[in-house]
Design an enzyme around this catalytic site. Sequence first.
Site, short mmCIF file in Angstrom:
data_model
loop_
_atom_site.label_atom_id
_atom_site.label_comp_id
_atom_site.label_asym_id
_atom_site.label_seq_id
_atom_site.Cartn_x
_atom_site.Cartn_y
_atom_site.Cartn_z
N GLY A 8 44.27 33.04 22.36
CA GLY A 8 45.36 33.57 23.20
C GLY A 8 44.78 34.29 24.40
N ALA A 9 44.93 33.66 25.60
CA ALA A 9 44.36 34.24 26.82
C ALA A 9 45.47 34.76 27.72
CB ALA A 9 43.53 33.18 27.55
N GLY A 13 44.96 39.20 25.55
CA GLY A 13 43.70 38.54 25.21
C GLY A 13 42.70 38.57 26.37
N ASP A 33 42.76 29.11 24.79
CA ASP A 33 44.22 29.05 24.92
C ASP A 33 44.61 27.58 25.05
OD1 ASP A 33 46.37 31.47 26.03
OD2 ASP A 33 47.01 29.37 26.06
N THR A 90 60.67 37.19 20.09
CA THR A 90 61.80 37.31 19.17
C THR A 90 62.26 35.91 18.79
OG1 THR A 90 62.42 39.32 20.32
CG2 THR A 90 64.11 38.33 18.94
N CYS A 273 57.68 43.63 25.69
CA CYS A 273 57.48 44.19 24.35
C CYS A 273 58.50 45.22 23.87
CB CYS A 273 56.08 44.77 24.25
SG CYS A 273 54.85 43.46 24.35
N LYS A 336 57.89 46.41 36.24
CA LYS A 336 57.36 47.69 36.69
C LYS A 336 56.40 47.40 37.84
CE LYS A 336 53.92 49.59 34.29
NZ LYS A 336 52.99 50.02 33.22
P1 NAD Z 1 51.13 35.99 26.42
O1 NAD Z 1 52.29 35.10 26.20
O2 NAD Z 1 50.79 36.44 27.81
O3 NAD Z 1 49.80 35.30 25.83
C1 NAD Z 1 49.75 34.64 24.61
C2 NAD Z 1 48.92 33.37 24.79
O4 NAD Z 1 48.69 32.77 23.52
C3 NAD Z 1 49.60 32.30 25.65
O5 NAD Z 1 48.82 32.03 26.80
C4 NAD Z 1 49.72 31.08 24.72
O6 NAD Z 1 49.52 29.85 25.38
C5 NAD Z 1 48.61 31.36 23.72
N1 NAD Z 1 48.77 30.64 22.45
C6 NAD Z 1 49.86 30.56 21.66
N2 NAD Z 1 49.58 29.82 20.56
C7 NAD Z 1 48.28 29.43 20.65
C8 NAD Z 1 47.41 28.66 19.82
N3 NAD Z 1 47.82 28.13 18.66
N4 NAD Z 1 46.14 28.47 20.24
C9 NAD Z 1 45.70 28.99 21.42
N5 NAD Z 1 46.48 29.72 22.23
C10 NAD Z 1 47.76 29.96 21.86
O7 NAD Z 1 51.35 37.26 25.47
P2 NAD Z 1 50.74 38.73 25.66
O8 NAD Z 1 51.59 39.50 26.60
O9 NAD Z 1 49.27 38.64 25.89
O10 NAD Z 1 51.01 39.32 24.21
C11 NAD Z 1 50.28 38.88 23.09
C12 NAD Z 1 50.56 39.82 21.93
O11 NAD Z 1 50.13 41.14 22.27
C13 NAD Z 1 52.05 39.95 21.57
O12 NAD Z 1 52.15 40.12 20.19
C14 NAD Z 1 52.46 41.24 22.27
O13 NAD Z 1 53.51 41.88 21.60
C15 NAD Z 1 51.20 42.07 22.17
N6 NAD Z 1 51.02 43.09 23.22
C16 NAD Z 1 51.30 42.78 24.52
C17 NAD Z 1 51.06 43.75 25.52
C18 NAD Z 1 51.34 43.45 26.97
O14 NAD Z 1 51.19 44.36 27.79
N7 NAD Z 1 51.72 42.27 27.36
C19 NAD Z 1 50.52 44.99 25.18
C20 NAD Z 1 50.24 45.25 23.83
C21 NAD Z 1 50.49 44.29 22.86
C1 UGA Z 2 54.31 49.31 26.96
C2 UGA Z 2 53.56 50.49 26.34
O1 UGA Z 2 53.50 51.56 27.29
C3 UGA Z 2 52.14 50.09 25.93
O2 UGA Z 2 51.50 51.19 25.27
C4 UGA Z 2 52.22 48.89 24.98
O3 UGA Z 2 50.92 48.45 24.65
C5 UGA Z 2 52.97 47.75 25.66
O4 UGA Z 2 54.30 48.22 26.04
C6 UGA Z 2 53.19 46.57 24.77
O5 UGA Z 2 53.14 46.68 23.56
O6 UGA Z 2 53.45 45.53 25.38
P1 UGA Z 2 54.34 48.10 29.33
O7 UGA Z 2 55.61 47.51 28.83
O8 UGA Z 2 53.32 47.21 29.91
O9 UGA Z 2 53.62 48.93 28.16
O10 UGA Z 2 54.68 49.18 30.47
P2 UGA Z 2 55.30 50.66 30.41
O11 UGA Z 2 54.56 51.49 31.40
O12 UGA Z 2 55.39 51.20 29.05
O13 UGA Z 2 56.76 50.44 30.99
C7 UGA Z 2 57.75 49.75 30.24
C8 UGA Z 2 59.08 49.85 30.96
O14 UGA Z 2 59.61 51.17 30.89
C9 UGA Z 2 58.99 49.52 32.46
O15 UGA Z 2 60.12 48.76 32.83
C10 UGA Z 2 59.01 50.87 33.12
O16 UGA Z 2 59.47 50.85 34.43
C11 UGA Z 2 59.96 51.63 32.20
N1 UGA Z 2 59.84 53.09 32.26
C12 UGA Z 2 58.67 53.69 31.93
C13 UGA Z 2 60.95 53.85 32.59
O17 UGA Z 2 62.03 53.31 32.86
N2 UGA Z 2 60.83 55.23 32.61
C14 UGA Z 2 59.67 55.86 32.30
O18 UGA Z 2 59.64 57.11 32.33
C15 UGA Z 2 58.56 55.07 31.95
#
Ligand code: NAD
Ligand code: UGA
Length: 456
Positions: A8-9, A13, A33, A90, A273, A336
Amino acid sequence: MSNILCIGAGYVGGPTMAMIAKNCPEHKITVVDINEDRIARWNSDDLPIFEPGLLEVVQEARDRNLFFQTDVASPTTDADIIFVSVNTPTKMFGEGAGKAADLQYWEKTAREILANCRKPNVIVVEKSTLPVRTAEAMARILESGNSSTQFFVVSNPEFLAEGTAIEDLSNPDRVLIGGEQNEQGRKAAETVAALYAHWVPQERLLLTSVWSSELSKLVANAMLAQRISSINSISALCERTEADIAEVSKAIGMDTRIGSKFLEASIGFGGSCFRKDILHLSYLCEYYGLPEVADYWASVVGINEWQTDRFFQNILHEQFNTLAGKTISLLGFAFKQDTGDTRDSPAIPLCEKLLAEHAKVKVHDPKALENARLDLKDLEGDVSFVEDVYEAVEGAHALALVTQWQEYRELDFERIFQVMAKPAFIFDGRNHLDHEKLFEIGFNVFPLGKVPLKHV
Ligand code: NAD
Ligand code: UGA
């Protein structure tokens, strides 16, 4: 030296592995990926995600000990540690539709790992955000074949926020690592902790049980989102009572027990998320027979949707209850600032509602226009995507600020006022602009949770 694989890139990732590769040059890190375009861009200087400081980190390690590729099977063969960082959206069908986590991508990787691993001991790290007790299911799949590999499942959720990912990864509040509560489980968790110990102080490496680690990730997001819904609910009360939400946030945030962060009123939280993780948490509570707890958390999402709708209703009401044929320009579409990510951005439902009223919508965003186009491609109506912000506001009846990009604070609003239809309105969905100054220029200004400044 270990061979580390990340499946997952994406937003997690790519940056996390780049940070590990930068700080652990003795380990070889391969990120795979199935998305060919994404991998091609990770191998170029036009990275697939916009994140300040990321390119420099990638450039330092790429082709030294950091590699991006689409072939999943071959690097799995000799991997010692495998991070699973695939998407866990979801579920949109069947049982739990609209609430439960869709684990199909995650389960597919578990089966791929089982089919291809050849090393005698392999640590599988859950990096994706997963429902509590998913590690148990992962372990059962990994133990189901007749593989000679012994697998150890460790939970290591990611807490980075988009836009500040590099800062968050360089200097995390904590790194959470959950391992099985036996000697081998602890050893596996310590092996993962040793990677982070290259740059994270020991006291910030938090070792727990797998279940606590999985649940803590969901709860951290739920608590953060709950603060935003709480302050957003109070912003509505401020508008009725002439209290000022910024003053209220400051006053309560100075209480060290409450703290000042995440108390900014907004059009609503977005991002891939918060919504999904709260709904997953709520669904888990339902599943475990706790409907009151499930409803409590679901209400955080309910208030968020209501806040975005309230913002829209305010525009409609102040535009004399008709938007048909009027131009509304959106300043920002990303969920954001400092990211091009638009997943679950409040801009999406806002545009749907504006277009349903037959408004003409012009969208500007410095980094998110490509994603905005995809998000709105199936909507009917007059919507355009404009790269130049001054062109985007030309002839507009109202501006709606959705994303707090720094550059929006630096715009020449006198020039903007000249080219807009009159009376000119600004709806500031982030309380990001200088409202007094805008009012002096001639705008009717509608902040959140504050008294509006009106000429008409
Ligand atoms: P994303 O959709 O950007 O990346 C996931 C990648 O996995 C995709 O590029 C997809 O093609 C790849 N993938 C799916 N199935 C695959 C397979 N079988 N083999 C190889 N590649 C595969 O998602 P993301 O935002 O990086 O989030 C990943 C996880 O991390 C989620 O569970 C999310 O909740 C969590 N998370 C996200 C954030 C964030 O800021 N985006 C922060 C903390 C945690
Ligand atoms: C959030 C968490 O902050 C991370 O710790 C977590 O890893 C990540 O989700 C995840 O699991 O994906 P992110 O969604 O990237 O990170 O960004 P945030 O800075 O948390 O902002 C989330 C949303 O809340 C944005 O739309 C932002 O504008 C809004 N926000 C944030 C507000 O409306 N008010 C605030 O005071 C702060």
